[in-house]
Design a protein around this motif. Sequence first.
Motif, mmCIF file in Angstrom:
data_model
loop_
_atom_site.group_PDB
_atom_site.id
_atom_site.type_symbol
_atom_site.label_atom_id
_atom_site.label_comp_id
_atom_site.label_asym_id
_atom_site.label_seq_id
_atom_site.Cartn_x
_atom_site.Cartn_y
_atom_site.Cartn_z
ATOM 1 N N ARG A 4 0.745 -1.198 0.000
ATOM 2 C CA ARG A 4 0.000 0.000 0.000
ATOM 3 C C ARG A 4 0.787 1.265 0.000
ATOM 4 N N PRO A 5 0.435 2.803 -0.021
ATOM 5 C CA PRO A 5 1.059 4.102 -0.144
ATOM 6 C C PRO A 5 2.084 4.298 0.925
ATOM 7 N N ARG A 6 2.936 5.143 0.731
ATOM 8 C CA ARG A 6 4.151 5.258 1.478
ATOM 9 C C ARG A 6 3.972 5.544 2.962
ATOM 10 N N GLY A 13 -2.367 -8.218 -0.418
ATOM 11 C CA GLY A 13 -2.569 -8.825 -1.713
ATOM 12 C C GLY A 13 -1.262 -8.945 -2.456
ATOM 13 N N ARG A 14 -1.146 -8.312 -3.613
ATOM 14 C CA ARG A 14 0.101 -8.305 -4.338
ATOM 15 C C ARG A 14 1.021 -7.273 -3.749
ATOM 16 N N ARG A 369 -6.673 -4.206 -1.103
ATOM 17 C CA ARG A 369 -7.563 -3.308 -0.384
ATOM 18 C C ARG A 369 -8.800 -2.890 -1.176
ATOM 19 N N THR A 370 -8.712 -2.907 -2.499
ATOM 20 C CA THR A 370 -9.866 -2.508 -3.306
ATOM 21 C C THR A 370 -10.968 -3.552 -3.301
ATOM 22 N N GLY A 371 -10.684 -4.750 -2.768
ATOM 23 C CA GLY A 371 -11.687 -5.793 -2.722
ATOM 24 C C GLY A 371 -11.740 -6.607 -4.004
ATOM 25 N N ALA A 372 -12.684 -7.554 -4.050
ATOM 26 C CA ALA A 372 -12.797 -8.452 -5.199
ATOM 27 C C ALA A 372 -13.637 -7.841 -6.317
ATOM 28 N N GLY A 373 -14.768 -7.246 -5.969
ATOM 29 C CA GLY A 373 -15.645 -6.664 -6.977
ATOM 30 C C GLY A 373 -16.699 -7.645 -7.451
ATOM 31 N N ARG A 374 -17.722 -7.099 -8.073
ATOM 32 C CA ARG A 374 -18.879 -7.910 -8.482
ATOM 33 C C ARG A 374 -18.497 -9.026 -9.449
ATOM 34 N N GLU A 375 -17.626 -8.734 -10.432
ATOM 35 C CA GLU A 375 -17.280 -9.729 -11.444
ATOM 36 C C GLU A 375 -16.658 -10.978 -10.824
ATOM 37 N N VAL A 376 -15.730 -10.786 -9.884
ATOM 38 C CA VAL A 376 -15.082 -11.925 -9.233
ATOM 39 C C VAL A 376 -16.070 -12.667 -8.339
ATOM 40 N N ARG A 386 -19.115 -25.087 -1.500
ATOM 41 C CA ARG A 386 -19.906 -25.283 -0.281
ATOM 42 C C ARG A 386 -19.590 -24.220 0.758
ATOM 43 N N ALA A 387 -18.436 -23.558 0.651
ATOM 44 C CA ALA A 387 -18.093 -22.470 1.564
ATOM 45 C C ALA A 387 -16.999 -21.602 0.946
ATOM 46 N N VAL A 388 -17.020 -20.327 1.317
ATOM 47 C CA VAL A 388 -16.036 -19.349 0.862
ATOM 48 C C VAL A 388 -15.481 -18.634 2.090
ATOM 49 N N ALA A 389 -14.162 -18.530 2.168
ATOM 50 C CA ALA A 389 -13.513 -17.719 3.203
ATOM 51 C C ALA A 389 -12.989 -16.455 2.540
ATOM 52 N N TYR A 390 -13.504 -15.305 2.952
ATOM 53 C CA TYR A 390 -13.098 -14.010 2.409
ATOM 54 C C TYR A 390 -12.225 -13.330 3.466
ATOM 55 N N VAL A 391 -10.942 -13.159 3.132
ATOM 56 C CA VAL A 391 -9.988 -12.506 4.028
ATOM 57 C C VAL A 391 -9.816 -11.080 3.520
ATOM 58 N N ALA A 392 -10.214 -10.100 4.322
ATOM 59 C CA ALA A 392 -10.317 -8.729 3.838
ATOM 60 C C ALA A 392 -9.553 -7.761 4.719
ATOM 61 N N CYS A 393 -8.882 -6.793 4.085
ATOM 62 C CA CYS A 393 -8.160 -5.777 4.860
ATOM 63 C C CYS A 393 -8.861 -4.427 4.819
ATOM 64 N N ASP A 394 -9.999 -4.336 4.141
ATOM 65 C CA ASP A 394 -10.742 -3.080 4.103
ATOM 66 C C ASP A 394 -12.210 -3.370 4.361
ATOM 67 N N PRO A 395 -12.777 -2.903 5.468
ATOM 68 C CA PRO A 395 -14.165 -3.239 5.795
ATOM 69 C C PRO A 395 -15.175 -2.683 4.812
ATOM 70 N N SER A 396 -14.840 -1.557 4.172
ATOM 71 C CA SER A 396 -15.754 -0.986 3.192
ATOM 72 C C SER A 396 -15.852 -1.875 1.956
ATOM 73 N N ALA A 397 -14.699 -2.294 1.418
ATOM 74 C CA ALA A 397 -14.703 -3.187 0.258
ATOM 75 C C ALA A 397 -15.347 -4.527 0.606
ATOM 76 N N LEU A 398 -15.077 -5.025 1.808
ATOM 77 C CA LEU A 398 -15.693 -6.276 2.237
ATOM 78 C C LEU A 398 -17.209 -6.158 2.268
ATOM 79 N N ALA A 399 -17.716 -5.093 2.878
ATOM 80 C CA ALA A 399 -19.168 -4.921 2.977
ATOM 81 C C ALA A 399 -19.808 -4.853 1.596
ATOM 82 N N ARG A 400 -19.188 -4.133 0.693
ATOM 83 C CA ARG A 400 -19.707 -4.050 -0.685
ATOM 84 C C ARG A 400 -19.768 -5.424 -1.316
#
Length: 439
Positions: A4-6, A13-14, A369-376, A386-400
Amino acid sequence: MPQRPRSGEPRRGRPERRGGSRRPARRTGSDPAAPGSMVGTELVLDIGAVAHGGSCVARTEGRVVFVRHTLPGERVRARVTDGTRTSRFLRADAVEVLDASPERRTPACPWSGPGRCGGCDWQHTSAAYGRELKTAVVAEQLRRLAGIDWTGDVEAVPGDEDGLRWRTRVELATGPDGRAGFRAHRSHDVVPVEDCVISVPQVRATGIFTERFEAGITGVDVAVSSDGSATAVLLPHRGEVPGVLESVTAGGTSLDFEVSARGFWQVHPGAAPTFVDEVLRQLAPRPGERVLDLYCGVGLFTRFLAERVGHSGAVLGIEGDERAVSDAQAALREVPQARIERSDVRRAEPLVERHLGGAADLVVLDPPRTGAGREVVQQIARLRPRAVAYVACDPSALARDLAYAADEGYALTSLRAFDAFPMTHHVECIAILVPAERG
């Protein structure tokens, strides 16, 4: 789970480079000389609720002001750092506390505060109260963006010592005088420091905070391995980047990973085992199952999942960053049931068809941090895991993305939040999703 920024934000992620080039010092946001600029204007403000991003909310003349270096319930004198008289909102720094919160304390770091190092958001309070602030942010984002009423708490990661001396990887830039430091908040300006109190002692012991680097050195990265040894890499780096040995014990298994000193690894020693334990516990992988690990980074989850599904199963990790893919492939070289592919996750379906037969029993999703998005999210739903584990570093992107998942027939059954980055506003969440008819 994997940054992420300096300004000292954790890497996700990457891997992304921060401070890798010498750029002219400038302040982002409004030009103080621009017509109508309010930069430099001082306001007396009553501080309200915490906001996502490390600020708290105040109001002046009907407009929202996001104020750093404050706590809810305080009254402060704030100096505007961004915005004009026609802006929808303003940004400001608290330069004087007129009425302090009982949760305020003297920062452990003398380089934190307005105009100084931008890496920590909550040095002026305890790590425990910082977790309360993060809990409020996570709950508000889930309620507002996904209609989910979450009643959990942000949990301390094992090994926390009031938010200090936990960070094992740091990235610094060099200033015009050759000294290394961190960026000021929303700025390219380098703030020289003599220590970083959230980093482990081995970082300071390298001498990077006192050394004067020669012209042409634009920054320095330091990585401290699981055995406590430190590796420093000067930037720009030429040639092969040294590897750092990282050991993780989770789910009753201990595994070693050799990760590039400039590659991604969780910077809190307690984070990787905590996250792997939670994912394995919630997903309960079975022998013979097929697992898809999206944004797999250096293969942390991939390798532990491969241990669980065994030789009769299959795990496919997909990652876009070349260095991370190289590290992951090396870690999984002798694990035949696991495969790592470099690809844009949005174009993963042909790889899933080729290596998993077009289906997956389980999915681990660990986006930047930008999240996965609708397409993914839609792509995952088509696999009907049968189950998905979503590991998220941004609660806003996760909620979306949770809202997108609900549209695709997947319901949230569990969500835990972890304070993997004490003293900052960053928080890690692990959400478990299952088909709605089972939720």
